[in-house]
Structures are given as structure tokens and as C-alpha cells.
Design a protein around this motif. Structure first.
Motif, mmCIF file in Angstrom:
data_model
loop_
_atom_site.group_PDB
_atom_site.id
_atom_site.type_symbol
_atom_site.label_atom_id
_atom_site.label_comp_id
_atom_site.label_asym_id
_atom_site.label_seq_id
_atom_site.Cartn_x
_atom_site.Cartn_y
_atom_site.Cartn_z
ATOM 1 N N ARG A 1 31.838 50.194 35.520
ATOM 2 C CA ARG A 1 32.542 51.346 34.961
ATOM 3 C C ARG A 1 33.997 51.322 35.410
ATOM 4 N NH1 ARG A 1 29.552 56.093 36.667
ATOM 5 N NH2 ARG A 1 27.790 54.959 35.777
ATOM 6 N N TRP A 2 34.192 50.955 36.692
ATOM 7 C CA TRP A 2 35.551 50.919 37.225
ATOM 8 C C TRP A 2 36.384 49.871 36.484
ATOM 9 C CZ3 TRP A 2 38.053 47.036 40.264
ATOM 10 C CH2 TRP A 2 39.297 47.462 40.770
ATOM 11 N N LEU A 3 35.715 48.747 36.191
ATOM 12 C CA LEU A 3 36.407 47.658 35.498
ATOM 13 C C LEU A 3 36.840 48.104 34.107
ATOM 14 C CD1 LEU A 3 37.171 44.767 36.107
ATOM 15 C CD2 LEU A 3 35.078 44.022 35.015
ATOM 16 N N PHE A 4 35.944 48.840 33.434
ATOM 17 C CA PHE A 4 36.282 49.261 32.080
ATOM 18 C C PHE A 4 37.304 50.382 32.088
ATOM 19 C CE2 PHE A 4 32.630 46.786 30.822
ATOM 20 C CZ PHE A 4 33.068 46.284 29.606
ATOM 21 N N ALA A 5 37.281 51.190 33.177
ATOM 22 C CA ALA A 5 38.225 52.300 33.267
ATOM 23 C C ALA A 5 39.620 51.783 33.579
ATOM 24 C CB ALA A 5 37.769 53.294 34.327
ATOM 25 N N SER A 6 39.714 50.637 34.216
ATOM 26 C CA SER A 6 41.034 50.100 34.541
ATOM 27 C C SER A 6 41.214 48.748 33.860
ATOM 28 C CB SER A 6 41.192 49.961 36.062
ATOM 29 O OG SER A 6 39.961 49.631 36.646
ATOM 30 N N PRO A 7 41.620 48.789 32.593
ATOM 31 C CA PRO A 7 41.679 47.554 31.795
ATOM 32 C C PRO A 7 42.616 46.508 32.377
ATOM 33 C CG PRO A 7 42.714 49.416 30.645
ATOM 34 C CD PRO A 7 42.029 49.967 31.848
ATOM 35 N N TRP A 8 43.576 46.946 33.228
ATOM 36 C CA TRP A 8 44.503 45.960 33.774
ATOM 37 C C TRP A 8 43.798 44.982 34.690
ATOM 38 C CZ3 TRP A 8 44.776 46.273 39.078
ATOM 39 C CH2 TRP A 8 44.324 47.461 39.635
ATOM 40 N N MET A 9 42.605 45.358 35.194
ATOM 41 C CA MET A 9 41.862 44.423 36.048
ATOM 42 C C MET A 9 41.513 43.155 35.280
ATOM 43 S SD MET A 9 41.510 44.848 39.155
ATOM 44 C CE MET A 9 40.230 43.621 39.462
ATOM 45 N N TRP A 10 41.374 43.304 33.963
ATOM 46 C CA TRP A 10 41.059 42.141 33.139
ATOM 47 C C TRP A 10 42.102 41.048 33.304
ATOM 48 C CZ3 TRP A 10 36.357 41.810 31.458
ATOM 49 C CH2 TRP A 10 35.645 42.971 31.117
ATOM 50 N N SER A 11 43.365 41.466 33.514
ATOM 51 C CA SER A 11 44.402 40.445 33.617
ATOM 52 C C SER A 11 44.187 39.586 34.871
ATOM 53 C CB SER A 11 45.785 41.089 33.618
ATOM 54 O OG SER A 11 45.910 41.993 34.683
ATOM 55 N N TYR A 12 43.773 40.248 35.993
ATOM 56 C CA TYR A 12 43.488 39.460 37.207
ATOM 57 C C TYR A 12 42.270 38.567 36.982
ATOM 58 C CZ TYR A 12 46.873 42.042 39.944
ATOM 59 O OH TYR A 12 48.038 42.573 40.423
ATOM 60 N N LEU A 13 41.280 39.159 36.312
ATOM 61 C CA LEU A 13 40.062 38.415 36.016
ATOM 62 C C LEU A 13 40.399 37.193 35.157
ATOM 63 C CD1 LEU A 13 37.256 39.397 36.933
ATOM 64 C CD2 LEU A 13 36.789 39.977 34.553
ATOM 65 N N GLY A 14 41.221 37.434 34.146
ATOM 66 C CA GLY A 14 41.637 36.346 33.261
ATOM 67 C C GLY A 14 42.389 35.277 34.029
ATOM 68 N N ALA A 15 43.294 35.734 34.928
ATOM 69 C CA ALA A 15 44.065 34.788 35.727
ATOM 70 C C ALA A 15 43.117 33.921 36.553
ATOM 71 C CB ALA A 15 45.039 35.543 36.626
ATOM 72 N N ALA A 16 42.127 34.575 37.182
ATOM 73 C CA ALA A 16 41.174 33.833 38.009
ATOM 74 C C ALA A 16 40.396 32.827 37.161
ATOM 75 C CB ALA A 16 40.219 34.811 38.695
ATOM 76 N N LEU A 17 39.984 33.266 35.971
ATOM 77 C CA LEU A 17 39.188 32.391 35.108
ATOM 78 C C LEU A 17 39.955 31.135 34.690
ATOM 79 C CD1 LEU A 17 37.183 34.770 32.744
ATOM 80 C CD2 LEU A 17 36.336 33.253 34.548
ATOM 81 N N VAL A 18 41.220 31.326 34.237
ATOM 82 C CA VAL A 18 41.955 30.133 33.794
ATOM 83 C C VAL A 18 42.247 29.222 34.984
ATOM 84 C CG1 VAL A 18 42.983 30.959 31.653
ATOM 85 C CG2 VAL A 18 44.108 31.473 33.799
ATOM 86 N N TRP A 19 42.443 29.833 36.175
ATOM 87 C CA TRP A 19 42.688 29.009 37.369
ATOM 88 C C TRP A 19 41.443 28.166 37.684
ATOM 89 C CZ3 TRP A 19 41.055 30.091 42.753
ATOM 90 C CH2 TRP A 19 41.643 29.196 43.660
ATOM 91 N N ILE A 20 40.281 28.828 37.623
ATOM 92 C CA ILE A 20 39.039 28.105 37.902
ATOM 93 C C ILE A 20 38.825 26.993 36.868
ATOM 94 C CG2 ILE A 20 36.511 28.329 37.938
ATOM 95 C CD1 ILE A 20 37.000 31.171 39.131
ATOM 96 N N ALA A 21 39.103 27.309 35.597
ATOM 97 C CA ALA A 21 38.957 26.298 34.550
ATOM 98 C C ALA A 21 39.848 25.093 34.836
ATOM 99 C CB ALA A 21 39.300 26.899 33.187
ATOM 100 N N ALA A 22 41.064 25.385 35.308
ATOM 101 C CA ALA A 22 41.996 24.291 35.592
ATOM 102 C C ALA A 22 41.498 23.444 36.747
ATOM 103 C CB ALA A 22 43.389 24.847 35.880
#
Lengths: 316, 328
Positions: A6-27
Motif C-alpha cells: 500500500r505504501w508503495l502504491f501511495a508513493s509512486p515516486w518509489m517506483w523510480s528507485y525500484l526502476g533504477a535498481a532493476l535496470v542496474w541489476i539487469a546490467a
């Protein structure tokens, strides 16, 4: 788990950190773990420049619909040239050069606001016309200018403390200060109030004109500072140095969770969004894709992120 | 006083029933600024005011005018297209490669481009997205596609396109004729048809149009599809003039097109746009940027500044007129 979701959905900006982590892991999966730390350090160094202008752009966008500073790229270009000329390759002149860049940016911010106020035209057009003129001044002034930054200043922009770039640390501190200024000072609250309802803000006694002036001046100064830092980091000023920062500054503001309709800003999201964009490019680079594919993917990601986040609920 | 009494004598249902002198002046402002630029050119170099002079000076005005009209459709719906320049560049690349070598694929791609624009309109309406951000992303997408298609400047325009862009009609120079046609077609479509009024209304008061039973989704799709269509025409004409393609060829068009719409009397919000004004605005920018400076012996460094300065001067004049409009 539910609370976390719920916290994640309430604060959509967290997605940007999540996205950053994901592309880093992919790399790093692609490189089998090689250069994982280096990638992060490089991303931090580059994200700094986007965050600095992103903060200025965020304050401007928060002022409400139609407020956006399109003069940032031209501003960065001119300020970088001014800073390098004033420093003239001499370490003793670094402070004066930085002051000159700030002054140059401030002047541009003031001109922007005067155009908006005196001609009562939308800020987009005011900053656009200003940027046309600044661009020409820069081309004319910076022609054949090949001034390197003073060695001390160039080194300063590359210093690392315990492996973390000093500029990133300073910018992080500045970001926290900007967050406090936004949420806890009269100025910041006024910016938010104006973005939510300019008429109500005026009736509540907020000096709307002064706050808007300060915001455009702030955005101009941050653009100027960014120009000087970029010239130091990339070891030289040039006319095109700021070109990518128009799109980047708006993109990090929006991906970072700030409302384009104004009145709602998110400072923490700026870093996540900037890291996400830089790491996305890093990932595509490690995959070895061509420049065309890199642009294509970046574009799709921006459209996808904004579509997923959705726009504002219509206000009647 | 005479102006006022004549206004009072007009029947209330006249389309310009509320016209008074500042308002008329405001409507004439785009034409006045173009006339002023033309006068300056005539004063600096009389030979430029001729059939060949206009053909040369206004050559690049055709794609700029078409891109400006494309932008105008987007602005009609209270949106802004930051990708039109990259889009024109991509269309240019398709024109210089596929449209010449494999015409069917080229035509399908260009039609697909219009379809993508329509889809963007639908997406923006459906998710209520800020157009600035969506088109910002699309700017990268078009640029990426253009670079993939044509990594290095090159290709060649199809022969029929080259031929049609170098037509020499009698008496009236081709660019002037083209501008007249573009202005007439868009004026009729947007200002003189009933659906045109709905389209403008969707920018002026979306709630009212929606309550009246019109589909706002359809209006947005139509506006974006029109923008895509004119963007395609802009890219085609640009390549017809420059003869070969370049992924970055349209980069300056985004800002030029916005400036052209505003110069032509358009407003950012409220569906208040003027097709004829937009075309005139584009011509003014095209003339002021390069021929005027050349005749004034100013270096090309100041081209963009000339555009900015014109924009500021015209907007200052408009602000003065509007102030009088309010006072009356």
C-alpha cells in the motif's frame, strides 16, 4: 507485506528507485557482476547534473499549469561559457567564476520573469523566446572558445570521498535542503499553494508575484550552477552542453512523482528518477545497442512510466 | 466613437458582433508583423521582392507552415506537442529511403505515423496524461527511429516529390500559393465547419462539449490525427526541397512551430487558435530568421535570436492591445 504494498502504491515516486535498481541489476547480470560498483558511482556522478536542474524545474512546474522553464539548456550553455571564461584556467579564480555563472543564471531567470510579467504571456513562450536569444548570445560569444577549466576545479568535480563522488554528496545535502525549503518554509508552502489555486493563494495574502519571481530566479541560478559544474566535469564549455537537460529536467520531475498540474512536488523522487534514467542508458550501453535503439527505449520508457502512473484526476 | 456606434448597429448574431478596434487590431497583428518584415526586406534589398526572390526566400517556409499547422491542432485541444520536430525528421528519413525504394512500404509507414498520432491522442485522453511529457517521450522515439533508419545523412527524395516542390506556377510564386492553400484548407476545416467548432470547443470548454453529447475522445483523436497528417506533409515537403534526408533535419521545428502558432494569434488554452494567423506566423519566422538578417549583413549566429526578438515584440504589442481591450 500488504502495508508495504500500500505504501508503495501511495508513493509512486518509489517506483523510480525500484526502476533504477532493476535496470542496474539487469546490467550487472549481463556483465556477470563485473563493474557493478563502478556503474553506480558513474551513475551518481552523472545524475548530479540532472538533479540540480531538476530541482529548479520542479519548483517552476509546481507553480501550476503552463509553468515550465524551457530556457534551461540555453542557460546551461551560456553559463558554462561565462564560467570558463572568467576562471580563465586559473585555480584562484574558481570562486569568482562560479559566482559569475550563478549571476548569469540569475540574470536569465530575472529576464524570464520580466517577460512573463510585463507581457503577461504564458511562461512556456516567455522562456522559449528568452532561450532563442540566449542561444544566439552563446553561439556568438562562445564561438571558437576552447577554454579548459582550471585543473583544481576539474579535479574537484571528480573527487570521491570513500568511493562516493563529492558532488553527489553535496547535491544530496542540497536536495534535502530543497525538500525542507519546499515543505517547511513560507516560500515553499507558497509555491505549493500557488500551484494548487493561484486565486486562493492571492486572496490568502501570498505575494504571488514575488514567489513566482523567486522561483524563476532560483531555476535560472541552478541552471547557471549546473553549467559551470558540467564544464568542469566534461573539461570544457560548449554551446550544446545543456541540450539534453531540457528533456531530462522535465522527465525527472515527472517520473519523480511531481504533478505536472502543479501544487504537488516530490524532492526525493528526483534522485530516483535521475538515477533511473542514467542507469537505463548505462544498461543499454552495456548491452551494446546502437544510439537509435537507446533513444527508442528511453522514449518508450518515459511514455510507459507516465501512462502507468496516470494523470491527475480531473478537477471540476 | 464612430467605431463604437457601428458596433452597436450590428445585429447580435454576427460572428464578430463584439468587434471593437483593439480586438480588430489584435486580429490584424500577425498580418501587420509580416508586412513589417516584408517592408524591411524591401527597403534593404528591392530585388528580393520579386517572383524569384519570394520563391527563394520562402522555400523553407512551406514545411515550417505545415509543422506550425500541425502544432496548432494540438494546441487547439489545450495540449502541446514537443515531438513534432523529431517527427518531421523521421518522416523525412522515411521519405528519402522507403518512399523512393519501396513506395508501398513507405506509404504504409507514413499512414501508420498518422495512426500513431491518433493513438497518442486516445492514450492522452484515456489516461488524462500531460501531453508535454508524453510527446517528450515520443520525441526520443521518433529520433531513435530516424537514426535507425538513416544513421548517416543521405537518401534521396522520390522524383515526383522533387518535381512537385519545384513547380513554377504563373504570376504567384509557389511558396506563396502553397501557403494560401494551406491557410484556406485549415481555415475552412477548423473555423467554418460544425465539427471544427466542436474541436475548438473541446479545448475551450471540454465539460460543456461533453455534456452536449459529443465524444471528447473522438475530438482528441481527430485533433491528433490532423496534427500527424500535417506533420507528414511537413516532412514530405521538407525533403522535396532539401532533396536528401537527415535524422536531425527537423530538430528546430518543435520550437518554431510553437512560436508560429503564438505569433499567429493563438492562445495556449481555451481553443483560441487562428489557422490563417498560424500560417502567417510561420512565414514571418521563416523570413525574419534568414533573409532579413542576410540583408542586414548580420551573421547567421543571430538567426534564432531574431525569432526570439520577433516573438517578444509581437507579444508585447499584443499585451498592449489586450490591456486596451480590457479597459474598454
Amino acid at each position: 507485506m500488504m502495508a508495504a504494498r500500500r505504501w508503495l502504491f501511495a508513493s509512486p515516486w518509489m517506483w523510480s528507485y525500484l526502476g533504477a535498481a532493476l535496470v542496474w541489476i539487469a546490467a550487472i547480470i549481463f556483465t556477470r557482476g563485473y563493474g557493478a560498483g563502478g556503474m553506480l558511482i558513474a551513475a551518481l556522478s552523472l545524475a548530479v547534473f540532472t538533479v540540480v536542474v531538476g530541482i529548479g524545474q520542479m519548483f517552476v512546474i509546481t507553480l501550476g499549469p503552463g509553468n515550465v522553464d524551457l530556457s534551461l539548456p540555453a542557460n546551461i550553455g551560456l553559463s558554462s561559457a561565462v564560467a570558463m571564461t572568467v576562471m580563465a584556467g586559473d585555480d584562484r579564480l574558481v570562486a569568482i567564476g562560479l559566482a559569475a555563472a550563478l549571476g548569469c543564471g540569475l540574470a536569465i531567470g530575472i529576464v524570464n520573469y520580466l517577460l512573463i510579467r510585463a507581457l503577461s504571456i504564458p511562461p512556456i513562450i516567455a522562456t522559449l523566446s528568452a532561450s532563442f536569444i540566449i542561444q544566439s548570445i552563446d553561439i556568438s560569444y562562445g564561438r571558437g572558445l576552447q577554454i579548459k577549466p582550471p585543473p583544481g576545479f576539474a579535479d574537484f568535480t571528480n573527487i570521491q570521498i570513500l568511493g562516493i563522488p563529492l558532488l553527489a554528496i553535496l547535491t544530496a545535502v542540497f536536495t534535502v535542503a530543497a525538500g525542507i525549503a519546499l515543505q517547511r518554509t513560507v516560500y515553499g508552502r507558497s509555491v505549493l499553494a500557488i500551484g494548487q489555486n493561484i486565486r486562493a493563494a492571492r486572496l490568502a495574502g501570498i505575494r504571488v508575484g514575488w514567489v513566482r519571481f523567486a522561483t524563476y530566479a532560483l531555476s535560472g541560478m541552478l541552471g547557471g550552477l549546473d553549467g559551470a559544474l558540467l564544464a568542469g566535469y566534461f573539461r570544457g564549455a560548449n554551446v550544446d552542453i545543456g541540450n539534453e537537460y531540457l528533456l531530462a529536467s522535465v522527465a525527472v520531475v515527472v517520473i519523480g512523482g511531481t504533478s505536472v498540474a502543479g501544487g504537488k512536488a516530490n524532492v526525493a523522487g528526483l534522485w530516483g528518477a535521475a538515477l533511473f534514467l542514467v542507469l537505463l542508458l548505462t544498461m543499454l550501453n552495456t548491452f551494446g545497442v546502437s544510439a537509435g535503439v537507446r533513444l527508442l527505449v528511453t522514449g518508450f520508457v518515459i511514455v510507459a512510466v507516465i501512462s502507468a502512473a496516470g494523470g491527475e484526476k480531473k478537477r471540476d | 466613437m464612430t467605431a463604437k456606434s457601428s458596433v452597436a448597429a450590428r445585429p447580435a448574431f454576427m460572428p464578430f458582433g463584439k468587434t471593437d478596434s483593439p480586438r480588430l487590431l489584435r486580429a490584424l497583428l500577425p498580418a501587420l508583423s509580416l508586412a513589417l518584415v516584408l517592408l524591411a526586406i524591401a527597403w534593404l534589398n528591392q530585388r528580393a521582392i520579386s517572383y524569384f526572390g519570394f520563391t527563394l526566400m520562402l522555400n523553407l517556409a512551406i514545411p515550417i507552415a505545415l509543422a506550425t499547422v500541425a502544432q496548432m491542432f494540438i494546441i487547439t485541444g489545450n495540449d502541446l506537442d514537443l515531438s513534432i520536430g523529431a517527427f518531421v525528421g523521421f518522416v523525412g528519413c522515411v521519405t528519402a529511403t522507403w518512399l523512393r525504394d519501396t513506395p508501398i512500404l513507405g506509404i504504409l509507414t507514413l499512414l501508420g505515423c498518422v495512426g500513431v498520432y491518433a493513438a497518442l491522442g486516445a492514450l492522452i485522453h484515456w489516461r488524462n496524461l500531460p501531453s508535454i511529457v508524453v510527446t517528450l517521450g515520443m520525441n526520443f522515439v521518433w529520433q531513435g527511429l530516424a537514426v535507425l533508419l538513416l544513421p548517416k545523412p543521405g537518401g534521396r527524395a522520390p522524383d515526383w516529390l522533387l518535381a512537385s516542390m519545384s513547380v513554377k506556377p504563373p504570376l504567384v510564386p509557389f511558396p506563396v500559393l502553397a501557403a494560401l492553400i494551406i491557410a484556406a484548407v485549415t481555415y475552412f476545416g477548423l473555423m467554418r465547419t460544425s465539427y471544427g467548432a466542436i474541436l475548438r470547443g473541446s479545448g475551450g470548454n471540454a465539460t460543456a462539449i461533453g455534456r452536449a453529447g459529443w465524444s471528447l475522445l473522438k475530438a482528441k483523436i481527430v485533433l491528433y490525427a490532423c496534427a500527424g497528417l500535417f506533420g507528414v506533409l511537413s516532412g514530405l515537403s521538407l525533403i522535396g526541397i532539401t532533396t536528401s534526408g537527415d535524422a536531425n533535419i527537423g530538430n528546430g521545428y518543435t520550437l518554431l512551430s510553437i512560436a508560429g502558432v503564438i505569433l499567429g494569434g493563438g492562445e495556449f488554452v481555451g481553443g483560441r487558435v487562428s489557422p490563417i494567423g498560424a500560417v502567417i506566423g510561420a512565414l514571418t519566422l521563416a523570413l525574419a530568421a534568414s533573409p532579413l538578417l542576410t540583408f542586414m549583413h548580420l551573421p547567421p549566429d543571430w538567426q534564432v535570436a531574431a525569432n526570439g526578438a520577433i516573438l517578444i515584440v509581437v507579444l508585447a504589442a499584443r499585451a498592449l492591445i489586450s490591456r486596451r481591450e480590457v479597459e474598454q
